[in-house]
Design an enzyme around this catalytic site. Structure first.
Site, PDB file in Angstrom:
ATOM      1  CE1 TYR A  59      36.385 -26.146 -25.259  1.00  0.00           C
ATOM      2  CE2 TYR A  59      34.956 -26.823 -27.051  1.00  0.00           C
ATOM      3  CZ  TYR A  59      35.145 -26.154 -25.862  1.00  0.00           C
ATOM      4  OH  TYR A  59      34.091 -25.493 -25.281  1.00  0.00           O
ATOM      5  CE  LYS A  89      34.487 -27.792 -22.658  1.00  0.00           C
ATOM      6  NZ  LYS A  89      34.445 -27.354 -21.233  1.00  0.00           N
TER       7      LYS A  89
HETATM    8  P1  NAI Z   1      34.749 -17.411 -21.200  1.00  0.00           P
HETATM    9  O1  NAI Z   1      36.106 -17.315 -21.808  1.00  0.00           O
HETATM   10  O2  NAI Z   1      33.918 -16.176 -21.198  1.00  0.00           O
HETATM   11  O3  NAI Z   1      34.864 -17.923 -19.711  1.00  0.00           O
HETATM   12  C1  NAI Z   1      35.805 -18.862 -19.288  1.00  0.00           C
HETATM   13  C2  NAI Z   1      36.454 -18.347 -18.043  1.00  0.00           C
HETATM   14  O4  NAI Z   1      37.353 -19.331 -17.541  1.00  0.00           O
HETATM   15  C3  NAI Z   1      37.281 -17.092 -18.280  1.00  0.00           C
HETATM   16  O5  NAI Z   1      36.831 -16.053 -17.430  1.00  0.00           O
HETATM   17  C4  NAI Z   1      38.690 -17.499 -17.980  1.00  0.00           C
HETATM   18  O6  NAI Z   1      39.480 -16.493 -17.388  1.00  0.00           O
HETATM   19  C5  NAI Z   1      38.484 -18.671 -17.047  1.00  0.00           C
HETATM   20  N1  NAI Z   1      39.632 -19.565 -17.040  1.00  0.00           N
HETATM   21  C6  NAI Z   1      40.339 -20.005 -18.102  1.00  0.00           C
HETATM   22  N2  NAI Z   1      41.325 -20.818 -17.705  1.00  0.00           N
HETATM   23  C7  NAI Z   1      41.239 -20.889 -16.368  1.00  0.00           C
HETATM   24  C8  NAI Z   1      41.999 -21.592 -15.386  1.00  0.00           C
HETATM   25  N3  NAI Z   1      43.043 -22.340 -15.720  1.00  0.00           N
HETATM   26  N4  NAI Z   1      41.616 -21.485 -14.095  1.00  0.00           N
HETATM   27  C9  NAI Z   1      40.575 -20.710 -13.736  1.00  0.00           C
HETATM   28  N5  NAI Z   1      39.856 -19.998 -14.629  1.00  0.00           N
HETATM   29  C10 NAI Z   1      40.171 -20.089 -15.925  1.00  0.00           C
HETATM   30  O7  NAI Z   1      33.991 -18.592 -21.950  1.00  0.00           O
HETATM   31  P2  NAI Z   1      32.528 -19.227 -21.773  1.00  0.00           P
HETATM   32  O8  NAI Z   1      31.942 -19.313 -23.096  1.00  0.00           O
HETATM   33  O9  NAI Z   1      31.787 -18.571 -20.700  1.00  0.00           O
HETATM   34  O10 NAI Z   1      32.925 -20.709 -21.356  1.00  0.00           O
HETATM   35  C11 NAI Z   1      32.567 -21.338 -20.161  1.00  0.00           C
HETATM   36  C12 NAI Z   1      32.633 -22.833 -20.345  1.00  0.00           C
HETATM   37  O11 NAI Z   1      31.639 -23.251 -21.262  1.00  0.00           O
HETATM   38  C13 NAI Z   1      33.953 -23.335 -20.896  1.00  0.00           C
HETATM   39  O12 NAI Z   1      34.283 -24.560 -20.260  1.00  0.00           O
HETATM   40  C14 NAI Z   1      33.650 -23.575 -22.358  1.00  0.00           C
HETATM   41  O13 NAI Z   1      34.495 -24.529 -22.937  1.00  0.00           O
HETATM   42  C15 NAI Z   1      32.224 -24.058 -22.253  1.00  0.00           C
HETATM   43  N6  NAI Z   1      31.485 -23.953 -23.500  1.00  0.00           N
HETATM   44  C16 NAI Z   1      31.081 -22.748 -23.959  1.00  0.00           C
HETATM   45  C17 NAI Z   1      30.352 -22.686 -25.126  1.00  0.00           C
HETATM   46  C18 NAI Z   1      29.807 -21.402 -25.621  1.00  0.00           C
HETATM   47  O14 NAI Z   1      29.035 -21.434 -26.588  1.00  0.00           O
HETATM   48  N7  NAI Z   1      30.146 -20.263 -25.011  1.00  0.00           N
HETATM   49  C19 NAI Z   1      30.088 -23.862 -25.924  1.00  0.00           C
HETATM   50  C20 NAI Z   1      30.474 -25.091 -25.316  1.00  0.00           C
HETATM   51  C21 NAI Z   1      31.165 -25.105 -24.155  1.00  0.00           C
END
Ligand code: NAI
Length: 422
Positions: free
Chosen positions: A169, A173
């Protein structure tokens, strides 16, 4: 909303992974503020497994419509080139263009390195890093045609600073930061700004890592304002990274320290030279941000090559900035003027101002004011400029430490020492 509110009317936005978590909130907020939104979500599990589902994206589209906004769903995976092309096609087919892209889709496969099998390495790279490439490439083409674009990458504190069990990851990132660093240059003249956020928010990715009492304070809603700002016409910044969560926002950057030149640019330094000078090599004092690779190559590497060069000789004794420009015609070496060039000087602070030196057909004109088309612009504080011209400061050191800023044709500034002998 007041007249100064930030709106997205007429704008078309793609948000990947918008079926839940952070992406859902970005999509809703963009929809509320007038954007037409493509809500992309593959609908898989948190670790990216499963054959996908339409429900998450569909639900968010319904939410946006219920608020009076416009949105369409897309269920492609960002992890394939076809998926990326399909997402951009959905925007063009439904709304005719792409103005905004938020690369947000993400999954986790956390494991210590020795337990991290190739498939758990690869899928994380595929979704986060290659996924951003797959969508950004066709979107960038559409943005270039319109002469406008706002792209937001999503990095993570794990990539910027490290986090146990996340080598896959973290690599993906931080790769996005490299992607941004170059894309900001390629998008510059088309008004395409590319920035990166490192969010901290409660979502299904973090529900088991963050303490329960913090989850409410870390609602994705706290992250959305900066993401929307970075997507707006108001945002003039590009190539920046911002940490954000719970209402705090700060900028993170890759900083480079002045360092030291060993061996005077002619002698290959020994390992012992490195050892003795280690405190100076490793010291971050005076570190600054570089706009691109040239600042390293033309700044630091040239400094090393010219390591033996003495500070510019000067008769010294300049008491005021204007005295330097008054002395310029007398110091001019007409024989060295083999090319036409305009040097613009912007000297800030006490006794400062704008002057330019125009060399045309071997003749010099020095005047106060701003030239319409300078070839090379030098910016400095007046006290530093006096020190430089009095030989108390080395030009290359001034440049590498950030005291002297050069815009335009950096190589032309190399001519100054030959052109003027004060
Ligand atoms: P989340 O799991 O709620 O949302 C991610 C979404 O991406 C999900 O709805 C999932 O179905 C979708 N997804 C996954 N693989 C996919 C693909 N191949 N094609 C299309 N859609 C896909 O997670 P969250 O926390 O909202 O994460 C959003 C972004 O923020 C991610 O890139 C995550 O790595 C990043 N992030 C989040 C942090 C946090 O504290 N929540 C911290 C640092 C980064």
């Amino acid at each position: 909303m007041g007249a100064s509110s930030i709106r997205f009317d007429g704008r078309v936005a793609i948000v990947t992974g918008a079926g839940g978590g952070l992406g859902r909130v970005y999509a809703l907020e963009l929809g509320k503020r007038g954007a037409k939104v493509v809500v992309n979500d593959f609908g898989g599990a948190r670790d990216g497994s499963g054959s996908g589902a339409a429900a998450p994206a569909d639900k968010v589209v319904e939410e946006i419509k219920a608020l009076g906004g416009e949105a369409v769903a897309n269920y492609d995976s960002v992890a394939t080139a076809e998926g990326g092309a399909g997402i951009v096609k959905t925007a063009i087919d439904a709304f005719g263009k792409v103005d905004i892209l938020i690369n947000n889709a993400g999954i986790l496969r956390d494991k210590g390195l020795l337990k991290l099998e190739p498939e758990n390495w690869q899928i994380v790279l595929d979704v986060h890093l290659t996924g951003a490439y797959n969508v950004t490439r066709p979107a960038f083409g559409a943005m270039r045609e319109n002469g406008f674009g706002r792209i937001v990458m999503t990095t993570s504190a794990a990539g910027l600073y490290g986090n146990f069990g996340q080598t896959n990851y973290s690599s993906a990132k931080l790769g996005l930061v490299g992607f941004m660093n170059t894309l900001k240059l390629e998008g510059g003249k088309y008004n395409i700004k590319v920035n990166t956020i490192a969010p901290i928010a409660a979502s299904r990715l973090t529900e088991d890592v963050l303490p329960p009492d913090m989850l409410d304070k870390l609602k994705p809603d706290y992250v959305a304002p900066i993401v929307l700002y970075l997507c707006s016409e108001e945002c003039a910044d590009t190539g920046h990274i911002y940490n954000c969560g719970a209402g705090f926002y700060n900028r993170a950057a890759i900083m480079t320290a002045p360092g030291v030149v060993l061996g005077g640019g002619t002698k290959i330094p020994t390992v012992e030279d490195v050892s003795v000078n280690w405190p100076k090599i490793a010291d971050l004092k005076g570190a600054r941000e570089y706009a691109d690779l040239n600042e390293l190559v033309l700044g630091d590497v040239l400094a090393a090559l010219e390591g033996k060069k003495e500070a510019p000789k000067s008769s010294g004794g300049f008491a005021a900035v204007k005295d330097v420009f008054a002395a310029m015609p007398g110091a001019f070496q007409a024989g060295a003027a083999t090319t036409d060039v305009v040097f613009q000087y912007c000297i800030a602070g006490d006794g400062g101002g704008d002057w330019y030196a125009e060399i045309k057909g071997g003749a010099l004109t020095v005047a106060a004011g701003v030239h319409a088309s300078p070839g090379c612009t030098l910016k400095m504080a007046s006290a530093d400029y006096i020190d430089l011209m009095n030989g108390k400061m080395n030009a290359m050191k001034a440049y590498t430490s950030g005291k002297l800023k050069i815009e335009g044709d950096l190589m032309k500034s190399q001519l100054l020492e030959k052109l003027f002998k004060f």
